[in-house]
Structure formats: structure tokens, C-alpha cells
Design a protein around this motif. Structure first.
Motif, PDB file in Angstrom:
ATOM      1  N   ALA B 255     -33.189   0.125  25.582  1.00 62.22           N
ATOM      2  CA  ALA B 255     -32.605   0.062  24.226  1.00 62.22           C
ATOM      3  C   ALA B 255     -32.117   1.443  23.786  1.00 62.22           C
ATOM      4  O   ALA B 255     -30.990   1.598  23.287  1.00 62.22           O
ATOM      5  N   VAL B 256     -32.963   2.453  23.979  1.00 61.93           N
ATOM      6  CA  VAL B 256     -32.611   3.809  23.544  1.00 61.93           C
ATOM      7  C   VAL B 256     -31.361   4.309  24.274  1.00 61.93           C
ATOM      8  O   VAL B 256     -30.430   4.844  23.669  1.00 61.93           O
ATOM      9  N   LEU B 257     -31.322   4.081  25.590  1.00 56.34           N
ATOM     10  CA  LEU B 257     -30.187   4.588  26.363  1.00 56.34           C
ATOM     11  C   LEU B 257     -28.899   3.842  26.042  1.00 56.34           C
ATOM     12  O   LEU B 257     -27.824   4.444  25.978  1.00 56.34           O
ATOM     13  N   LEU B 258     -29.011   2.512  25.810  1.00 51.06           N
ATOM     14  CA  LEU B 258     -27.817   1.746  25.425  1.00 51.06           C
ATOM     15  C   LEU B 258     -27.242   2.322  24.152  1.00 51.06           C
ATOM     16  O   LEU B 258     -26.032   2.525  24.010  1.00 51.06           O
ATOM     17  N   ASN B 259     -28.132   2.628  23.234  1.00 52.99           N
ATOM     18  CA  ASN B 259     -27.723   3.215  21.967  1.00 52.99           C
ATOM     19  C   ASN B 259     -27.091   4.591  22.174  1.00 52.99           C
ATOM     20  O   ASN B 259     -26.027   4.892  21.627  1.00 52.99           O
ATOM     21  N   GLU B 260     -27.752   5.426  22.967  1.00 54.30           N
ATOM     22  CA  GLU B 260     -27.252   6.760  23.276  1.00 54.30           C
ATOM     23  C   GLU B 260     -25.855   6.711  23.887  1.00 54.30           C
ATOM     24  O   GLU B 260     -25.002   7.531  23.590  1.00 54.30           O
ATOM     25  N   HIS B 261     -25.671   5.740  24.797  1.00 58.75           N
ATOM     26  CA  HIS B 261     -24.383   5.639  25.497  1.00 58.75           C
ATOM     27  C   HIS B 261     -23.363   4.799  24.734  1.00 58.75           C
ATOM     28  O   HIS B 261     -22.298   4.517  25.256  1.00 58.75           O
ATOM     29  N   ARG B 262     -23.779   4.367  23.545  1.00 54.84           N
ATOM     30  CA  ARG B 262     -22.929   3.538  22.694  1.00 54.84           C
ATOM     31  C   ARG B 262     -22.386   2.309  23.426  1.00 54.84           C
ATOM     32  O   ARG B 262     -21.190   2.045  23.444  1.00 54.84           O
TER      33      ARG B 262
END
Lengths: 221, 416
Positions: B255-262
Motif C-alpha cells: 500500500a505504501v509503495l503504491l502510494n509513493e509511486h502514485r
């Protein structure tokens, strides 16, 4: 013991029919010693093979010991061969890599006899033909006469009702041939029915009866 | 039925009397069986060492790698495992140091994060040089990956902050570059920089397809800024506080990385998080397929060997036509002849099978000795190979035996 009626045998050579036997009727009684004589190509060996159930006639009937064997299956024929008939051939037809004792045991093993019994009977049989001291020799270590004795011992070991010999002395010198014939005389004296195929008169003289075959027919008997 | 030992005895006689021919016939079966057993042993060995390696990396480990997740892209999967060492994505890597910071801040339940940037480079000392895997890491590498120094020290925070040009070498690299000398304090040239050796890793040996001792570690900062000039990472290894939370942590990280990578849609996901159990599982799948493939190819050679047996038995039937006639005249039935020839072909291929198994034992010893790789002979594969060779003997013996059995006695006797 052997009753042949109107036996014919025809081979097909390409499109040509070869009539080897043209209607043979013949009776051989138990305990007889019969010689079948005739020139080469007369059909005497074919007749012998039919009597020995190695070959089947084209037409005609054949009864052995009162039972018809004409229509028997291959399996039943093998059974009759194994129990009732012993063969001796001109070329001895021994198995190459087997010593005399094993050679003679083989028919008993095919009958399903156990090993000890087979070995004992094979020893007796070899002793009876005068080879007690050659039991562990391979065929190529034996003389022609000795090889034919092994073949006779092998034919006898099953106590067959009928012994068929196709030119048994053909590959032997006259002296050795005489010994083999003497052996057959002895066996006949003990009650074994013997049918022998030959083209030599002095061999046929050992038999009680001679049947002459010419061009596929019985000439005289 | 003819006394079985009698048939066996005459079959052995027959085989012995034609030594050269029997030997050549058996060779086909020997090679077939030996290669089946050996190939399966190699496959098993590979599977076990790969599994061991993954397990030795430490429990509660998650590996984040750039690229599409395995589940959505088979090609990515092969790129990753086919490339070895996780270096497959360096040019297209989407993982950065910012991701590490974000994970540290936003994900709870992490014990440590070990980001890395791995590349194959040339190391030179004097006139010695070697190509090896150079990995830029942080001080958290040893606890996360269960791999620490034996001599000297590992990379420290101070090295990291100062972007120092120091290096920690694997034992294989030490052997290749320094022989028996003590390398600590000495210089190594990596690409265009001079690095000072500060430590030597413990020996891990050959594991799976790669040698863990063939490696060199430098500070991650040095790697990214002074050597490569990039901020991309080739992997982030994560150790989780509590093993039972691994799956939840994995979800959080994603979840965090998906958000980070938009990234909105998981179809476009440009990284993937593997946990150890999954890694073991997928690798097992690969090695299983691999074993099956090798075994299958070897099985073909067994079939070819079987055809060799059939060929020779057919020749033998023709050669022994007269013998068959004699046997029939003295009372052999069809099935006696059938039996004789079947036993002969079976004995031939079983002997070949046993020799093949012995040969494969030899092969395994050689592989283990020279390749430093543990091939494991499975009892199952031995039984399988033996069963197979009996099967080959019977299957490919039936035709010749049947041909022999149905010979007409009078024709057989007349045969010269």
C-alpha cells in the motif's frame, strides 16, 4: 496306434501348387518297427512330419492312439508331441550350449517335471543309450554317434508311445550307423513303436515292415 | 511352466555367449537409466540447495524487487530468477532511497530494512582481477540477511555518511585476489576507484546456482553517488518484527509503495513483494519443472535403449530359428518360447539398468566432488529406473518373443 486316412499335402510355390502327398492311408500298430522308404522328393519326410504333428495335412484324417488329432489346436498338438512322441533327426538337432544331461532333461522340464526327477530320469535315459560317462559334455565335445545317442536319449526320456527317426544314420559312418540301429532294435524289443525314414535298404531291413513311397503315394507295403 | 531358474540360466548363457553384442545392447539401457537417475539427482540437489539458501537468509524476510509481480507477469518471473542475484531490474528499477524512508516512517512492525544496489563489476589487485557481484548496502545488511563478517568489521554508519571508499570481501574474492595474504588494510580497485578492505565475510559456500562467497560489499551511498550516479535500488530486504505478521506487513508495504509511486491500479504495479515461503514455493515449482524436463529427456534415451534391445532380440530370433524348431519338437509350447525370449530381453535390460544405476552413483560422486554441488540420488528414482528397465525389457521383448513363438516348428527345423 496310428491311423492315417486319405492324407494329402499341398504346398503353394508362388502360384503353382505342389502336391507332395496325394492320398495316403496307413495303419501302424503298437510295438511295430516300420521303415518308410522312397527316393528324395517322394514325400516321405513330409509324411513323417505329419505323423509327428510337426506339420498338418491339407486334407485327410489322422488318429493317434485312437484319438483324432487332425483338428487339434497348436497348444494341444504341442502337448501330444511333448507326451507321446519322441524325435530323432538326421542332423541330431541338439541345442548348442547345453550339455548332454541338460539336453535330455529339457523335454521333461517342458512337461513341468521338477528338477530332481528330471535329472534322475535323464541320467537313466543316457545310461540306457550307453552315455553314462558323457553326461556333462557339450554337443561339440561328442562324436557323431554319441550325439545321435544323446538325441535318442532325449527322445526316450519322456517314455513316448511313438519314436520317429528321420534318416537317423544319414550323417554317420556305416559302423556307427550300425550301432545306432542296434540301439533302435533294442528299444523296439522293449516295446517302443518306431517309425524310421530312410533311403538305404540295409537300414530298412532292421524294420519288421517297409512302406515304399513314390510320388506322394504308397507304392508297396 | 518351465522351471524359472532354468530359463534364467539359459538366458544368462545366451547373453554370455554373445558378450560384445550383449554389451552394446545394454549400453543403450545403461546410458538411459544412468541419465534418468543422474538428472533427477541433479534436479533434487538444485531444489534442496535453493531451498536451503532461502531459508538461511533468515526467517521473517520480505524481499521487495522492482518489476511486475510474479502473479501478473510470467516473463518478469523468468527475468528475475533467470538473471540470478536479483540484479535483473537495475536499468528499469523503480525503487529508490525515498521508498526506504517512506517505509521506515509509515510501516510498523518492521525490525530492519536493508536496501541494496547490486551490479557485476571488475575488481583488480596488482595483476589479479576478477568479475564479481558488488553490492552497495547499509549496516543493516548482516542482521536482515543472516550473513555477517568473520574478520574485521562490516560497513558502519560512519562509512555510509562519509560515502567512504571501503569494501568488505567474500571469501572467494579474497582467495582469488589475495591468495593466502591478509587483505585487511589493502587496496582494491573497483571500476575507477581505489577501495580499502575493512572486513571479510564468513564462508557461506555454494548455494543453489550461485556462490555466496563470490561477492563484495561497499557502502550504499558510495555505490549510488560515487560509482553509479543513480538513486535506484535493485532490492529492499525487509525483516519483520514478528513472523506471524509477515503477511500483514506485506500488505502494508504494498500500500505504501503504491502510494509513493502514485499507482492507482495494481495492474500497473511496478514492484513486487515476495515473502520467503512464496519464494521457496515458486523456486520449488521451477526446479520441479526443471527436474521433470531433464528426467523426460533422459527417459527418451531409455526408450531409444529399449529399441536397441528389441532390434537385437529380433536378430537373435532369426539367428536361432533352428533352435526354436528343436525346442518345439521336444515339447516346448508357444508360451515356453515366449517366456524364454522375454526373460532374455528382460535380463538384458535389467542388467543394463543395474549397471546404469552404479554408473549414476559414480556420476553423482564426481559432480559432488568437482562441482561443489550436492546432487541427491532419490531412492524413488532408482526404483523408477529399475521398474522402467524391466518394463523396457518386456515391452520391447514382446514383439521378438512373439515372432519366435509363432514360428511353425517344421519351417523352423528346415531353416539353415
Amino acid at each position: 496306434m496310428i491311423t492315417l486316412h486319405a492324407i494329402t499335402k499341398t504346398y503353394l510355390l508362388g502360384s503353382q501348387e505342389l502336391h507332395v502327398l496325394k492320398g495316403i492311408s496307413l495303419t501302424i500298430h503298437s510295438g511295430e518297427f516300420v521303415a518308410i522308404m522312397g527316393p528324395s522328393g517322394s514325400g516321405k519326410s513330409t509324411l513323417m512330419n505329419i505323423i509327428g504333428l510337426l506339420d498338418t495335412p491339407t486334407t485327410g484324417t489322422y488318429a493317434l492312439e485312437g484319438k483324432s488329432v487332425s483338428g487339434l489346436s497348436e497348444k494341444d498338438q504341442a502337448h501330444v508331441r511333448s507326451r507321446r512322441i519322441g524325435f530323432v533327426f538326421q542332423a541330431f538337432n541338439l541345442l548348442q550350449r547345453m550339455n548332454a544331461l541338460h539336453q535330455v532333461m529339457q523335454p521333461l522340464l517342458y512337461q513341468g517335471a521338477n528338477r530332481q526327477e528330471a535329472q534322475k530320469r535323464a541320467e537313466d535315459s543316457l545310461t540306457a543309450v550307453g552315455l553314462a560317462d558323457r553326461m556333462h559334455h557339450l554337443p561339440n565335445e561328442l562324436s557323431g554317434g554319441q550325439r545321435q545317442r544323446v538325441a535318442i536319449a532325449r527322445a526316450l526320456v519322456t517314455h513316448p508311445a511313438l519314436m520317429l527317426a528321420d534318416e537317423p544314420t544319414g550323417a554317420l559312418d556305416s559302423h556307427t550307423g550300425g550301432e545306432i540301429m542296434a540301439l533302435l532294435d533294442q528299444l523296439n524289443a522293449r516295446g517302443v513303436t518306431i517309425v524310421i525314414v530312410t533311403h538305404e535298404q540295409h537300414i530298412a531291413e532292421h524294420a519288421k515292415r517297409t512302406i515304399h513311397i513314390l510320388d506322394g503315394l504308397i507304392h508297396t507295403q | 511352466m518351465l522351471y524359472f531358474l532354468e530359463i534364467l540360466h539359459s538366458a544368462l548363457d545366451e547373453i554370455r555367449s554373445n558378450k560384445m553384442r550383449s554389451g552394446l545392447t545394454m549400453l543403450g539401457v545403461i546410458i538411459g537409466v544412468a541419465s534418468v537417475v543422474l538428472m533427477v539427482a541433479i534436479g533434487r540437489g538444485a531444489q534442496k540447495t535453493v531451498t536451503d539458501r532461502i531459508q538461511s537468509m533468515g526467517t521473517n524476510l520480505l524481499i521487495i524487487q522492482p518489476g511486475r509481480p510474479v502473479q501478473t507477469d510470467v516473463r518478469a518471473f523468468f527475468r528475475r530468477f533467470g538473471g540470478g542475484g536479483g540484479g535483473g531490474g537495475s536499468s528499469t528499477s523503480t525503487l529508490t532511497s525515498d521508498d526506504v524512508l517512506a517505509l521506515n516512517k509509515q510501516v510498523s512492525g518492521l525490525r530492519a530494512l536493508s536496501p541494496e544496489h547490486r551490479r557485476s563489476m571488475q575488481l583488480i589487485v596488482g595483476n589479479q582481477n576478477m568479475q564479481t557481484s558488488v553490492v552497495g548496502v547499509t549496516p543493516s545488511y548482516p542482521p536482515v540477511n543472516n550473513f555477517d563478517v568473520q574478520f574485521g568489521s562490516f560497513i558502519t554508519e560512519k562509512h555510509l555518511k562519509g560515502m567512504e571508499k571501503i569494501v568488505v570481501l567474500g571469501q572467494e574474492v579474497v582467495r582469488a585476489l589475495f591468495g593466502t595474504q591478509n587483505p585487511i588494510g589493502k587496496d582494491v580497485r573497483i571500476e575507477n576507484g581505489i577501495f580499502t578492505v575493512v572486513g571479510i565475510m564468513e564462508e557461506k559456500g555454494q548455494q543453489g546456482f550461485s556462490n555466496l562467497d563470490d561477492i563484495a560489499f561497499i557502502p550504499l551511498t558510495t555505490m549510488l553517488q560515487r560509482v553509479q550516479g543513480t538513486d535506484r535500488l535493485t532490492a529492499i530486504n525487509v525483516s519483520v518484527e514478528r513472523p506471524e505478521h509477515t503477511e500483514q506487513v506485506k500488505v502494508l508495504i504494498t500500500a505504501v509503495l503504491l502510494n509513493e509511486h502514485r499507482i492507482r491500479d495494481t495492474i500497473d504495479q511496478d514492484f513486487n513483494v515476495l515473502n520467503q515461503a512464496e519464494a521457496v514455493e515458486t523456486l520449488n515449482e521451477v526446479t520441479k519443472t526443471f527436474t521433470l524436463l531433464l528426467g523426460g529427456i533422459a527417459a527418451i534415451s531409455l526408450i531409444v535403449g529399449g529399441i536397441g534391445v528389441m532390434n537385437i532380440m529380433l536378430v537373435s530370433v532369426t539367428e536361432r530359428t533352428r533352435e526354436i524348431g528343436i525346442r518345439k519338437a521336444i515339447g516346448a509350447r508357444k508360451r515356453d518360447i515366449l517366456q524364454q525370449f522375454l526373460v532374455e530381453s528382460t535380463v538384458l535390460s535389467v542388467l543394463g539398468g543395474m549397471i546404469g544405476i552404479l554408473l549414476s552413483f559414480g556420476g553423482v560422486l564426481l559432480i559432488n566432488y568437482f562441482a561443489g554441488f550436492q546432487a541427491i540420488i532419490a531412492i524413488g528414482s532408482i526404483l523408477l529406473a529399475l521398474t522402467f528397465s524391466v518394463g523396457v525389457g518386456i515391452l520391447f521383448g514382446i514383439l521378438p518373443a512373439y515372432k519366435a513363438a509363432k514360428l511353425n516348428p517344421i519351417d523352423a527345423l528346415r531353416y539353415e
